[in-house]
Design an enzyme around this catalytic site. Structure first.
Site, PDB file in Angstrom:
ATOM      1  N   LYS A  61     135.892  -3.991 113.173  1.00 46.87           N
ATOM      2  CA  LYS A  61     136.549  -4.510 111.971  1.00 46.87           C
ATOM      3  C   LYS A  61     137.737  -5.362 112.410  1.00 46.87           C
ATOM      4  CE  LYS A  61     139.958  -3.579 109.578  1.00 46.87           C
ATOM      5  NZ  LYS A  61     140.328  -4.999 109.428  1.00 46.87           N
ATOM      6  N   GLU A  88     146.574   1.792 120.401  1.00 44.68           N
ATOM      7  CA  GLU A  88     147.504   0.879 121.079  1.00 44.68           C
ATOM      8  C   GLU A  88     148.447   0.389 119.996  1.00 44.68           C
ATOM      9  OE1 GLU A  88     147.760   0.511 124.134  1.00 44.68           O
ATOM     10  OE2 GLU A  88     145.812   1.068 124.965  1.00 44.68           O
ATOM     11  N   CYS A 122     152.722  -7.099 121.111  1.00 48.82           N
ATOM     12  CA  CYS A 122     153.306  -5.750 121.234  1.00 48.82           C
ATOM     13  C   CYS A 122     154.027  -5.592 122.561  1.00 48.82           C
ATOM     14  CB  CYS A 122     152.243  -4.688 121.037  1.00 48.82           C
ATOM     15  SG  CYS A 122     150.827  -4.927 122.104  1.00 48.82           S
ATOM     16  N   GLU A 149     160.105  -3.821 115.925  1.00 43.99           N
ATOM     17  CA  GLU A 149     159.438  -4.892 116.652  1.00 43.99           C
ATOM     18  C   GLU A 149     159.722  -6.203 115.930  1.00 43.99           C
ATOM     19  OE1 GLU A 149     155.272  -3.753 116.810  1.00 43.99           O
ATOM     20  OE2 GLU A 149     155.205  -4.484 118.854  1.00 43.99           O
TER      21      GLU A 149
HETATM   22  P1  ADP Z   1     149.699  -5.848 111.979  1.00 49.54           P
HETATM   23  O1  ADP Z   1     151.112  -5.572 111.602  1.00 49.54           O
HETATM   24  O2  ADP Z   1     149.494  -6.296 113.367  1.00 49.54           O
HETATM   25  O3  ADP Z   1     148.931  -6.641 110.965  1.00 49.54           O
HETATM   26  P2  ADP Z   1     148.209  -3.564 111.135  1.00 49.54           P
HETATM   27  O4  ADP Z   1     148.324  -2.193 111.712  1.00 49.54           O
HETATM   28  O5  ADP Z   1     148.512  -3.736 109.690  1.00 49.54           O
HETATM   29  O6  ADP Z   1     149.094  -4.430 112.077  1.00 49.54           O
HETATM   30  O7  ADP Z   1     146.772  -4.160 111.376  1.00 49.54           O
HETATM   31  C1  ADP Z   1     145.988  -3.939 112.518  1.00 49.54           C
HETATM   32  C2  ADP Z   1     144.545  -3.723 112.113  1.00 49.54           C
HETATM   33  O8  ADP Z   1     144.484  -2.551 111.302  1.00 49.54           O
HETATM   34  C3  ADP Z   1     143.953  -4.830 111.243  1.00 49.54           C
HETATM   35  O9  ADP Z   1     142.596  -4.972 111.556  1.00 49.54           O
HETATM   36  C4  ADP Z   1     144.118  -4.288 109.851  1.00 49.54           C
HETATM   37  O10 ADP Z   1     143.197  -4.839 108.956  1.00 49.54           O
HETATM   38  C5  ADP Z   1     143.828  -2.821 110.084  1.00 49.54           C
HETATM   39  N1  ADP Z   1     144.330  -1.891 109.070  1.00 49.54           N
HETATM   40  C6  ADP Z   1     145.418  -2.014 108.272  1.00 49.54           C
HETATM   41  N2  ADP Z   1     145.534  -0.943 107.463  1.00 49.54           N
HETATM   42  C7  ADP Z   1     144.501  -0.121 107.761  1.00 49.54           C
HETATM   43  C8  ADP Z   1     144.053   1.169 107.281  1.00 49.54           C
HETATM   44  N3  ADP Z   1     144.716   1.816 106.338  1.00 49.54           N
HETATM   45  N4  ADP Z   1     142.954   1.707 107.827  1.00 49.54           N
HETATM   46  C9  ADP Z   1     142.268   1.053 108.797  1.00 49.54           C
HETATM   47  N5  ADP Z   1     142.637  -0.134 109.283  1.00 49.54           N
HETATM   48  C10 ADP Z   1     143.729  -0.720 108.777  1.00 49.54           C
END
Ligand code: ADP
Length: 476
Positions: free
Chosen positions: A173, A249, A283, A380
């Site tokens: 995903k 990570e 990161c 960050e």
């Molecule tokens: P960033 O701040 O780098 O966007 P996120 O943690 O929001 O970090 O996003 C990293 C990944 O996690 C993306 O693929 C995002 O779509 C996914 N993501 C965000 N929220 C969720 C969730 N509740 N469950 C699973 N995946 C998620």
């Protein structure tokens, strides 16, 4: 690339969904593509495909799986320019960095192609002459790979290479901002002859719903996630119900320590890489510069002189070194951090604080007199903001460096061998760059401690998270 529509990649087929979402160029918000938003039905279809493909994929020999990973790596390198253009388009990073990312991403596939041939077991001396004890490694099963937008190819191949080498199948995903890179990789998976269902890619703009579906499925035996600590914590908690394996990570808050005896030219060069790669959206980006007092002023002057020469603009324009931030929320966050720091007594050394409504292109800002009360010390930054603080001596620098919940990477510059050893041992992180501003490489273990996550990616340890040990006691 003109506007196109792209579908999910499930069981070796391109599958449209009932709804699409827009992918936009972060530089000018232009529409790049309309992408299928996977719904629960498509997620389930992808999981089913990964489950069906698993027995056949794990039954292939390691060298066979490795051979296909090698072909996939070669296809990536062959398509370097096209893949890099796509990455620059949907992520915004300078084209040179996108090309470097394509090569870096391919290097994980090559590395794990080799590791697929070396999934070794062991024999253990038994306590009885008639007994034989052996240990082998088995793939954990279908895995969900959830990846961020900042390195859309590399964060995926770092997981995909290890999973496929181990004999796992995957449902990937990608982040909603950058699904096109993952889909471009899926095309190459097809061309590489990797069997249908081994790799499935489900784009979505509703990560909470789709992530929840992946976590709820008992068929998914492992989740590998790269992203924010907040979401990582949520995934860890939700994975507990089904006792899925979890690799995380997460965010960093990297200290970049320059001690008084450092080679300042090298430190400035390292700082530019550690701070400004992907316009600070990494990161492992240097988040807090900690300067030993005697060199603080000189280092700052030299760093500012170099920063002043950096060229910001559209990533595909020649000579551009800093691209736009990924979205408006990122710009707002950087603005908040700068405003908060200035309000609490930070000094503006270089640049202009980004203003509301001034667009995604944020010019570098250098602040000193940073204190631990400022948000910029704790959070960050993910942008081109340099936060400087002075330390009175080595011990003070170390205490400041460790003053964070994160523990991903630290950088330290010093010519003194004893200081190098002392600092490297005492820094509470998973990775240390000693006179080195870029530590990431396929053959080394990437990962953190404390709130920066669980597990390691890349290196010979990278397969561990995708394999389970099986011990066999045999009576003769
Ligand atoms: P960033 O701040 O780098 O966007 P996120 O943690 O929001 O970090 O996003 C990293 C990944 O996690 C993306 O693929 C995002 O779509 C996914 N993501 C965000 N929220 C969720 C969730 N509740 N469950 C699973 N995946 C998620």
């Amino acid at each position: 690339m003109s506007e196109v529509s792209r579908d999910a990649f499930i069981d070796g087929r391109w599958v449209p969904g009932s709804r699409r979402f827009a992918v936009r160029d972060p530089f000018d918000n232009a529409l790049i593509a309309e992408v299928t938003a996977a719904d629960e039905g498509l997620v389930d279809a992808a999981i089913d495909a990964a489950v069906r493909a698993f027995p056949g994929w794990r039954a292939r020999t390691g060298p066979e799986r490795g051979g296909m990973l090698r072909i996939l790596a070669a296809l990536m390198l062959e398509g370097e320019h096209r893949l890099a253009m796509l990455c620059t388009r949907e992520n915004g990073k300078p084209l040179r960095e996108s090309s470097a990312e394509v090569r870096y991403a391919a290097s994980f596939l090559s590395w794990f192609a080799g590791e697929a041939e070396r999934v070794y077991g062991e024999t253990i001396p038994a306590s009885y002459p008639t007994q034989r004890l052996t240990v082998g490694r088995e793939p954990v099963g279908p895995c969900a790979l959830i990846t961020p937008w900042n390195f859309p190819y590399a964060m995926l191949t770092r997981k995909l290479g290890a999973a496929l080498a181990a004999g796992c199948t995957v449902v990937a995903k990608p982040a909603e901002q950058t699904p096109l890179c993952a889909l471009a990789l899926a095309e190459l998976v097809e061309q590489a002859g990797i069997p249908a269902g081994v790799v499935n890619v489900i784009p979505t703009d509703d990560a909470v719903r789709i992530g929840g579906r992946l976590l709820a499925s008992p068929a998914i035996r492992k989740i590998s996630f790269t992203g924010s600590t907040a979401v990582g914590r949520l995934i860890f908690r939700n994975a507990a119900e089904d006792l899925k394996r979890v690799s995380l990570e997460l965010g960093g808050n990297a200290p970049f320590v320059v001690l008084a005896d450092a080679d300042l030219d090298a430190a400035v060069a390292g700082a530019l890489v550690a701070k400004f790669r992907n316009t600070g959206q990494s990161c492992v980006a240097a988040n807090r510069f900690i300067l030993e007092a005697p060199i603080a002023e000189l280092f700052t002057q030299q760093l500012v002189a170099s920063i002043a020469r950096l060229v910001a603009g559209r990533g595909s324009d020649p000579g551009v070194e800093l691209g736009p931030l990924i979205d408006d929320a990122s710009v707002a966050k950087v603005q908040r951090l700068v405003t908060d720091a200035l309000a609490k007594g930070a000094r503006l050394v270089h640049g202009t604080p980004p203003e509301r409504g001034s667009g995604r292109l944020v010019a570098p800002v250098v602040l000193d007199r940073i204190t631990r009360e400022m948000a910029v010390w704790r959070e960050e930054i993910f942008g081109p903001i340099v936060a400087l603080r002075t330390a009175v001596d080595e011990a003070d620098a170390l205490a400041q460096a460790n003053d964070t919940d994160a523990g991903l990477v630290a950088y330290v510059y010093t010519r003194d061998g004893s200081r190098q050893a002392r600092m490297a041992e005492a820094l509470e992180v998973g990775m240390v760059g000693v006179n080195e501003g870029l530590v990431s490489t396929a053959q080394a273990p990437f990962g953190g401690i404390k709130h920066s996550g669980l597990g390691r990616e890349g290196s010979r340890h990278g397969l561990d998270d995708y394999t389970s040990l099986k011990y066999i006691a045999k009576r003769l």
